[in-house]
Design an enzyme around this catalytic site. Structure first.
Site, PDB file in Angstrom:
ATOM      1  N   ARG A  26      48.521  45.807  32.894  1.00  0.00           N
ATOM      2  CA  ARG A  26      48.765  44.521  32.231  1.00  0.00           C
ATOM      3  C   ARG A  26      47.472  43.938  31.634  1.00  0.00           C
ATOM      4  O   ARG A  26      47.308  43.880  30.416  1.00  0.00           O
ATOM      5  CB  ARG A  26      49.413  43.539  33.235  1.00  0.00           C
ATOM      6  CG  ARG A  26      49.983  42.282  32.616  1.00  0.00           C
ATOM      7  CD  ARG A  26      48.981  41.198  32.325  1.00  0.00           C
ATOM      8  NE  ARG A  26      48.217  40.765  33.487  1.00  0.00           N
ATOM      9  CZ  ARG A  26      47.172  39.963  33.410  1.00  0.00           C
ATOM     10  NH1 ARG A  26      46.763  39.504  32.226  1.00  0.00           N
ATOM     11  NH2 ARG A  26      46.503  39.610  34.493  1.00  0.00           N
ATOM     12  N   ASP A  27      46.528  43.558  32.481  1.00  0.00           N
ATOM     13  CA  ASP A  27      45.300  42.921  31.984  1.00  0.00           C
ATOM     14  C   ASP A  27      44.504  43.934  31.158  1.00  0.00           C
ATOM     15  O   ASP A  27      43.914  43.598  30.129  1.00  0.00           O
ATOM     16  CB  ASP A  27      44.450  42.434  33.172  1.00  0.00           C
ATOM     17  CG  ASP A  27      43.547  41.266  32.815  1.00  0.00           C
ATOM     18  OD1 ASP A  27      43.174  41.139  31.642  1.00  0.00           O
ATOM     19  OD2 ASP A  27      43.189  40.489  33.716  1.00  0.00           O
ATOM     20  N   HIS A 220      40.416  37.249  41.287  1.00  0.00           N
ATOM     21  CA  HIS A 220      40.583  38.016  40.050  1.00  0.00           C
ATOM     22  C   HIS A 220      39.306  37.846  39.232  1.00  0.00           C
ATOM     23  O   HIS A 220      39.152  36.863  38.503  1.00  0.00           O
ATOM     24  CB  HIS A 220      41.808  37.435  39.320  1.00  0.00           C
ATOM     25  CG  HIS A 220      42.154  38.078  38.016  1.00  0.00           C
ATOM     26  ND1 HIS A 220      43.204  38.954  37.870  1.00  0.00           N
ATOM     27  CD2 HIS A 220      41.614  37.941  36.782  1.00  0.00           C
ATOM     28  CE1 HIS A 220      43.300  39.331  36.601  1.00  0.00           C
ATOM     29  NE2 HIS A 220      42.339  38.731  35.924  1.00  0.00           N
ATOM     30  N   HIS A 222      36.580  39.027  36.454  1.00  0.00           N
ATOM     31  CA  HIS A 222      36.162  39.859  35.324  1.00  0.00           C
ATOM     32  C   HIS A 222      34.655  40.098  35.480  1.00  0.00           C
ATOM     33  O   HIS A 222      33.942  39.284  36.071  1.00  0.00           O
ATOM     34  CB  HIS A 222      36.519  39.176  33.993  1.00  0.00           C
ATOM     35  CG  HIS A 222      37.994  39.282  33.697  1.00  0.00           C
ATOM     36  ND1 HIS A 222      38.519  40.221  32.861  1.00  0.00           N
ATOM     37  CD2 HIS A 222      39.051  38.581  34.177  1.00  0.00           C
ATOM     38  CE1 HIS A 222      39.839  40.099  32.812  1.00  0.00           C
ATOM     39  NE2 HIS A 222      40.200  39.098  33.606  1.00  0.00           N
ATOM     40  N   CYS A 253      41.031  39.162  28.049  1.00  0.00           N
ATOM     41  CA  CYS A 253      42.133  38.332  27.588  1.00  0.00           C
ATOM     42  C   CYS A 253      41.969  38.110  26.088  1.00  0.00           C
ATOM     43  O   CYS A 253      40.922  37.649  25.644  1.00  0.00           O
ATOM     44  CB  CYS A 253      42.143  36.994  28.323  1.00  0.00           C
ATOM     45  SG  CYS A 253      43.418  35.900  27.700  1.00  0.00           S
ATOM     46  N   ASN A 262      37.970  43.779  33.901  1.00  0.00           N
ATOM     47  CA  ASN A 262      38.087  43.324  35.287  1.00  0.00           C
ATOM     48  C   ASN A 262      37.154  44.138  36.188  1.00  0.00           C
ATOM     49  O   ASN A 262      36.671  45.206  35.805  1.00  0.00           O
ATOM     50  CB  ASN A 262      39.514  43.574  35.795  1.00  0.00           C
ATOM     51  CG  ASN A 262      40.525  42.658  35.166  1.00  0.00           C
ATOM     52  OD1 ASN A 262      40.949  42.878  34.047  1.00  0.00           O
ATOM     53  ND2 ASN A 262      40.915  41.622  35.889  1.00  0.00           N
TER      54      ASN A 262
END
Ligand code: HMG
Ligand code: MG
Length: 314
Positions: A26-27, A220, A222, A253, A262
């Site tokens: 996803r990310d 989370h 990055h 993002c 990430n």
């Protein structure tokens, strides 16, 4: 490829078990310039499962106009079948439209994603912080009624590229508002990677004082400024037991200036294994997966551990 292992020396201040919450599909893939074919995405998820990852965020049911890279969310879940369902396969859902689509494809877990700052709320969701909380409220309610597991992200929890430093009480206010909707877990998003370990400790302490304990929190990070792993260690020392990471260190993002990858799952696994914390992840298989994904994307994986273990092949 021969994989060497870290020397195992447990720490008296960091214990397990630790859940790795994999966000690569996803990310990682939402930020790619090119649209990755659905079959490649499905293969990535299958390989991650085979490498021992148990919790995998697979995709987002967001507006395809906003994130064309994940417009195939439904197709991907159909292609995955059971491997894409259940409480350990969350998907991002911003609104009821997204929830309807996710339910049509049988999801078992969803994640809403709020912002600690007004600027990013506008840029990422097209509305204010208050309006986004209003948008999420029926999503969480209906998801709970359907017995789905619900996560709430708070982005820009450590800094914002437009607003600069974000005061801890401001972040904690948004966390409280999202958790009050009924989410099971909060994920603190360092979207642009500016956080440092003392900041992590201070935010966790503030949340604890407001009744949101570490047992409900994931982190989370990055890795824009190379702080993701040290911030993770600070969170683990404070008792957090859920850590988000992305295979190979993919990620970012599309709506956050200067967001890069990430924390790499391989780098996290190396550190946890060195601490003697079992993860169930086969590091060798994971590195092979990231090398394969890098070939699909046409550029090397950012992960230091992938580089070290796979050398020029990555
Ligand atoms: P909206 O208010 O509906 O805006 O979208 P809109 O009027 O621009 O709508 C756009 C079109 O999308 C309309 O269709 C809607 O019907 C449709 P059209 O009339 O043009 O045909 N639409 C949808 N279609 C499918 N599924 C949906 C959906 N919703 C609307 N769910 C919205 C508001 C929130 C949907 C939009 O702003 C959006 O999709 N934003 C998502 C942005 C995003 O995904 N960002 C990346 C994820 S967040 C992140 O990466 C941070 C994180 O990793 C943590 C961290 O690092 O901090 C989680
Ligand atoms: Mg992110």
């Amino acid at each position: 490829m021969s994989v060497s292992l870290p020397h195992v020396v447990p720490s008296s201040s960091i214990g397990g078990p630790v859940t790795i919450y994999e966000v690569g599909p996803r990310d990682g893939l939402q930020n790619e310039q090119s649209v990755v074919p659905t079959e490649v995405k499905a293969e990535l998820v299958r390989r991650l499962v085979a490498a021992g990852l148990t919790t995998i965020e697979t995709t987002s049911f967001v507006s395809p106009r906003w994130v064309p890279q994940l417009a195939d969310a439904g197709e991907l879940l159909e292609s995955l079948g059971e491997a894409g369902r259940g409480a350990r396969r969350p998907v991002l859902v911003p609104n009821e439209r997204g929830l309807d689509r996710a339910l049509e494809h049988g999801v078992g877990a969803v994640a809403i994603f709020g912002s600690a700052t007004e600027t990013f709320a506008q840029r990422n969701l097209g509305r204010s912080v208050a309006e986004s909380v209003e948008m999420f409220a029926p999503v969480v309610k209906r998801a709970r009624d359907e017995d789905l597991w619900v996560r709430a992200y708070v982005s820009m929890a450590f800094g914002d590229p437009w607003e600069g430093p974000v005061p801890i009480p401001q972040v904690a206010d948004v966390c409280e508002r999202l958790m009050a909707l009924g989410a099971d877990q909060l994920s603190l998003g360092d979207t642009i990677g500016t956080g440092t370990p003392g900041h992590v400790e201070a935010l966790l302490a503030e949340l604890d004082a407001r009744g949101i304990g570490v047992e409900r929190i994931g982190v989370h990070f990055h890795d824009t400024y190379g702080q993701a792993l040290s911030n993770t260690m600070a969170a683990l020392r404070a008792g957090v037991r859920v850590v988000d990471a992305s295979t190979g260190g993919l990620g970012g993002c599309p709506y956050a200036k200067s967001a890069t990858g990430n924390l790499a799952t391989e780098d996290l696994v190396w550190a946890l294994h060195g601490l003697g914390i079992e993860t169930g992840v086969d590091l060798d298989a994971l590195v092979v997966t990231s090398v394969w994904m890098a070939e699909q994307l046409g550029r090397p994986a950012p992960s230091r551990v992938v580089k070290a273990l796979a050398g020029a092949d990555s």
